[in-house]
Design a protein around this motif. Structure first.
Motif, PDB file in Angstrom:
ATOM      1  N   GLU A   2       0.718  -1.461  -0.082  1.00 30.66           N
ATOM      2  CA  GLU A   2       0.127   0.040  -0.010  1.00 30.66           C
ATOM      3  C   GLU A   2       0.791   1.444   0.122  1.00 30.66           C
ATOM      4  O   GLU A   2       2.576   1.290   0.497  1.00 30.66           O
ATOM      5  CB  GLU A   2      -0.485  -0.638   1.209  1.00 30.66           C
ATOM      6  CG  GLU A   2      -2.139  -0.813   1.652  1.00 30.66           C
ATOM      7  CD  GLU A   2      -3.692  -0.529  -0.010  1.00 30.66           C
ATOM      8  OE1 GLU A   2      -3.573   0.585   0.239  1.00 30.66           O
ATOM      9  OE2 GLU A   2      -3.696  -1.448  -0.492  1.00 30.66           O
ATOM     10  N   TYR A   3       0.337   2.394  -0.889  1.00 31.13           N
ATOM     11  CA  TYR A   3       0.808   3.681  -0.563  1.00 31.13           C
ATOM     12  C   TYR A   3      -0.084   4.334   0.126  1.00 31.13           C
ATOM     13  O   TYR A   3      -1.038   4.707   0.120  1.00 31.13           O
ATOM     14  CB  TYR A   3       1.435   3.826  -1.965  1.00 31.13           C
ATOM     15  CG  TYR A   3       2.669   2.383  -2.509  1.00 31.13           C
ATOM     16  CD1 TYR A   3       3.738   3.224  -2.058  1.00 31.13           C
ATOM     17  CD2 TYR A   3       2.032   1.377  -3.571  1.00 31.13           C
ATOM     18  CE1 TYR A   3       4.488   2.106  -2.497  1.00 31.13           C
ATOM     19  CE2 TYR A   3       3.106   1.168  -4.051  1.00 31.13           C
ATOM     20  CZ  TYR A   3       4.595   1.088  -3.400  1.00 31.13           C
ATOM     21  OH  TYR A   3       5.038   0.193  -4.297  1.00 31.13           O
ATOM     22  N   ASP A   4       1.238   5.982   0.397  1.00 25.38           N
ATOM     23  CA  ASP A   4       0.520   7.299   0.754  1.00 25.38           C
ATOM     24  C   ASP A   4       0.210   7.890  -0.948  1.00 25.38           C
ATOM     25  O   ASP A   4      -0.886   8.618  -0.564  1.00 25.38           O
ATOM     26  CB  ASP A   4       0.988   7.399   1.656  1.00 25.38           C
ATOM     27  CG  ASP A   4       1.035   6.642   2.579  1.00 25.38           C
ATOM     28  OD1 ASP A   4      -0.017   5.926   3.480  1.00 25.38           O
ATOM     29  OD2 ASP A   4       2.014   6.325   3.711  1.00 25.38           O
ATOM     30  N   ILE A   6       1.217   8.845  -4.852  1.00 29.03           N
ATOM     31  CA  ILE A   6       2.112   7.692  -6.077  1.00 29.03           C
ATOM     32  C   ILE A   6       2.160   9.297  -6.659  1.00 29.03           C
ATOM     33  O   ILE A   6       1.125   9.941  -6.707  1.00 29.03           O
ATOM     34  CB  ILE A   6       0.574   7.134  -6.809  1.00 29.03           C
ATOM     35  CG1 ILE A   6       0.640   5.722  -6.484  1.00 29.03           C
ATOM     36  CG2 ILE A   6       1.607   7.128  -8.214  1.00 29.03           C
ATOM     37  CD1 ILE A   6      -0.673   5.149  -7.027  1.00 29.03           C
ATOM     38  N   ARG A  27       3.993   6.820   2.754  1.00 26.12           N
ATOM     39  CA  ARG A  27       5.094   6.440   1.714  1.00 26.12           C
ATOM     40  C   ARG A  27       4.348   6.630  -0.013  1.00 26.12           C
ATOM     41  O   ARG A  27       3.852   5.761   0.099  1.00 26.12           O
ATOM     42  CB  ARG A  27       4.654   3.924   2.125  1.00 26.12           C
ATOM     43  CG  ARG A  27       4.302   3.619   3.354  1.00 26.12           C
ATOM     44  CD  ARG A  27       3.497   3.093   4.035  1.00 26.12           C
ATOM     45  NE  ARG A  27       2.096   3.340   4.167  1.00 26.12           N
ATOM     46  CZ  ARG A  27       0.770   2.616   4.013  1.00 26.12           C
ATOM     47  NH1 ARG A  27       1.409   1.447   4.526  1.00 26.12           N
ATOM     48  NH2 ARG A  27      -0.296   3.366   4.435  1.00 26.12           N
ATOM     49  N   VAL A  28       5.809   6.417  -0.633  1.00 25.32           N
ATOM     50  CA  VAL A  28       6.263   7.130  -1.904  1.00 25.32           C
ATOM     51  C   VAL A  28       5.958   5.737  -2.998  1.00 25.32           C
ATOM     52  O   VAL A  28       7.778   5.262  -2.839  1.00 25.32           O
ATOM     53  CB  VAL A  28       6.984   8.280  -1.898  1.00 25.32           C
ATOM     54  CG1 VAL A  28       7.218   8.692  -2.400  1.00 25.32           C
ATOM     55  CG2 VAL A  28       6.641   9.090  -0.631  1.00 25.32           C
ATOM     56  N   LEU A  29       5.726   5.833  -4.233  1.00 29.90           N
ATOM     57  CA  LEU A  29       6.361   5.830  -5.656  1.00 29.90           C
ATOM     58  C   LEU A  29       6.049   6.621  -6.491  1.00 29.90           C
ATOM     59  O   LEU A  29       4.782   6.908  -6.656  1.00 29.90           O
ATOM     60  CB  LEU A  29       4.386   4.281  -5.794  1.00 29.90           C
ATOM     61  CG  LEU A  29       4.636   3.257  -6.868  1.00 29.90           C
ATOM     62  CD1 LEU A  29       6.392   2.923  -6.721  1.00 29.90           C
ATOM     63  CD2 LEU A  29       3.823   2.721  -7.031  1.00 29.90           C
ATOM     64  N   ASN A 125      11.817   3.457  -4.231  1.00 27.47           N
ATOM     65  CA  ASN A 125      10.636   3.825  -4.415  1.00 27.47           C
ATOM     66  C   ASN A 125      10.412   4.429  -5.940  1.00 27.47           C
ATOM     67  O   ASN A 125       9.154   5.349  -5.628  1.00 27.47           O
ATOM     68  CB  ASN A 125      10.318   5.458  -3.169  1.00 27.47           C
ATOM     69  CG  ASN A 125      10.590   4.879  -1.851  1.00 27.47           C
ATOM     70  OD1 ASN A 125       9.972   3.930  -1.316  1.00 27.47           O
ATOM     71  ND2 ASN A 125      10.883   6.481  -1.583  1.00 27.47           N
ATOM     72  N   ALA A 155      -3.808   4.728  -4.235  1.00 29.79           N
ATOM     73  CA  ALA A 155      -3.491   5.104  -3.317  1.00 29.79           C
ATOM     74  C   ALA A 155      -4.067   6.262  -2.862  1.00 29.79           C
ATOM     75  O   ALA A 155      -4.675   6.888  -4.477  1.00 29.79           O
ATOM     76  CB  ALA A 155      -1.826   5.918  -3.550  1.00 29.79           C
TER      77      ALA A 155
END
Length: 412
Positions: A2-4, A6, A27-29, A125, A155
């Motif tokens: 899971e990401y916060d 994007i 949490r970054v992608l 990331n 996200a």
């Protein structure tokens, strides 16, 4: 996983946004369609990367034709000094050159990209060669993105930092405008800025490849209003004019559909009309038995002589001791005001930056979040923001990227 947050697009704004969001605990992608980040950054400033300008931030506003006030919060939160401090923390020393332009001490754009990649945590990331198809929006709330392979990444917040449409070979192909329109945003028609200009006259083509330094260029509209004036360097091309002066001037020419523009070149800006006339008289006195066309070697670059001689309408084979005062004044006037009529700008693909983009009224300036869709943020050139040359456009990217990244991380 899971990401916060994007981030779509791994250029200047995207790397700054990703790194900042991560710094604030998200949490970054980072998704980038190219095989590595910063592809456009690599070619900026002729490979040296004019990363910002050393001018006080209040002077930045004067370098942004429209939308400067929108950037007040972004510049207040992350200004040029903040950027240089961040780069220094990641091992990049910088230097200031003419006009306040800031470059890496090494003159290598790769150093800037390496520092930003580390800040963004690209090694862990980011996904490269990954193209976003759509942004998932449900009930005016971002839910994630779908990729071109059909998969989805979830996200609650997405930052669009895809750039404009200039230099499409670097990946800037207008994806961000498509995402914005799909989310209901108004997109101001993208247009070229900081771009070479095509000439109506044929004679500039004869001078293709000729670069002139320390000349003055004045851009005027059809009412003779001066829009730009500066001393520097320009280049003649197969279509008209390019070079630093012309690119800078082009940013002031913003209504080609309504206005006719002229560029006036002063080939001898250091000399007054009277001083230039005296200089020509002196040259003529030393070439008294020569033909007029063969008497200009000390005054002009060799490639320019045939064109100037012809445009002056003085018979080419006339002996210089027979050139009249009226003809000499005509030559002086030509040298001080060599005029090119602008036909049009070159295509947007040849522009350094794109003007136009996502309408600023639909973006919250204190957060870079969409006013229409919760969790959707925009940063960098995809916005309807552009500035003159000198490092200002990259600072806009960094400042808006920082602000978007920070608020995407901390806002609920």
């Amino acid at each position: 996983m899971e990401y916060d947050v994007i981030v779509i697009g791994g250029g200047a704004a995207g790397m700054m946004a990703a790194g900042t969001a991560a710094h604030y605990g998200a949490r970054v992608l980072l998704l980038e369609k190219n095989e590595k980040p910063g592809k456009k950054l690599f070619i900026t400033g002729k490979g040296r990367c004019n990363v910002t300008n050393a001018a006080p931030i209040n002077e930045f506003m004067e370098q942004i034709p429209s939308g400067g006030r929108f950037l007040y919060s972004a510049f207040s939160t992350f200004d040029n000094e903040s950027l240089l401090q961040l780069l220094k923390e990641y091992g990049v020393e910088t230097k200031v050159e003419r006009g306040g332009r800031v470059f890496p001490m090494s003159d290598k754009s790769s150093d800037i990209i390496r520092a930003l990649s580390r800040y963004a945590g690209c090694e862990k990331n980011a996904r490269f060669k990954t193209k976003v198809q759509t942004i998932i929006i449900e009930e005016n709330q971002v839910m994630g993105v779908t990729l071109t392979d059909g998969s989805a990444v979830r996200a609650p917040r997405v930052i669009v930092s895809t750039g404009g449409m200039s230099y499409p070979q670097t990946g800037s192909d207008g994806d961000g405008y498509r995402f914005a329109k799909a989310a209901g945003h108004l997109v101001i028609e993208p247009r070229a800025s900081l771009v070479p200009l095509e000439a109506m006259e044929a004679w500039p083509r004869e001078l293709m490849g000729l670069s002139l330094k320390n000349v003055s260029l004045t851009a005027l509209d059809q009412h003779d209003k001066v829009l730009f004036k500066e001393i520097g360097e320009l280049l003649f091309t197969h279509f008209g004019l390019s070079g630093p002066l012309v690119l800078s001037a082009s940013a002031h020419l913003r209504a080609y559909d309504k206005q006719k523009y002229r560029l006036v070149i002063d080939l001898k800006p250091a000399l007054s009309v009277e001083q230039l006339d005296a200089r020509i008289l002196r040259d003529f006195s030393q070439e008294i038995n020569k033909d007029y066309v063969n008497s200009l070697d000390a005054l002009l670059p060799k490639k320019l002589i045939p064109v100037i001689a012809r445009l002056s309408a003085i018979p080419l084979r006339k002996k210089v001791n027979e050139v009249t005062r009226e003809e000499r004044q005509r030559l002086v006037s030509l040298l001080k005001s060599l005029t090119v009529t602008v036909k049009k700008p070159r295509p947007i693909a040849e522009a350094i930056i794109t003007a136009g983009g996502v309408h600023l009224k639909e973006i919250a300036p204190k957060t870079m979040e969409s006013r229409l869709v919760k969790g959707l943020y925009f940063a960098g050139e995809v916005l309807d923001l552009d500035a003159y040359t000198g490092g200002y456009n990259l600072q806009i990217a960094f400042s808006t990227g920082y602000l978007a990244g920070m608020h995407a991380a901390i806002d609920e």
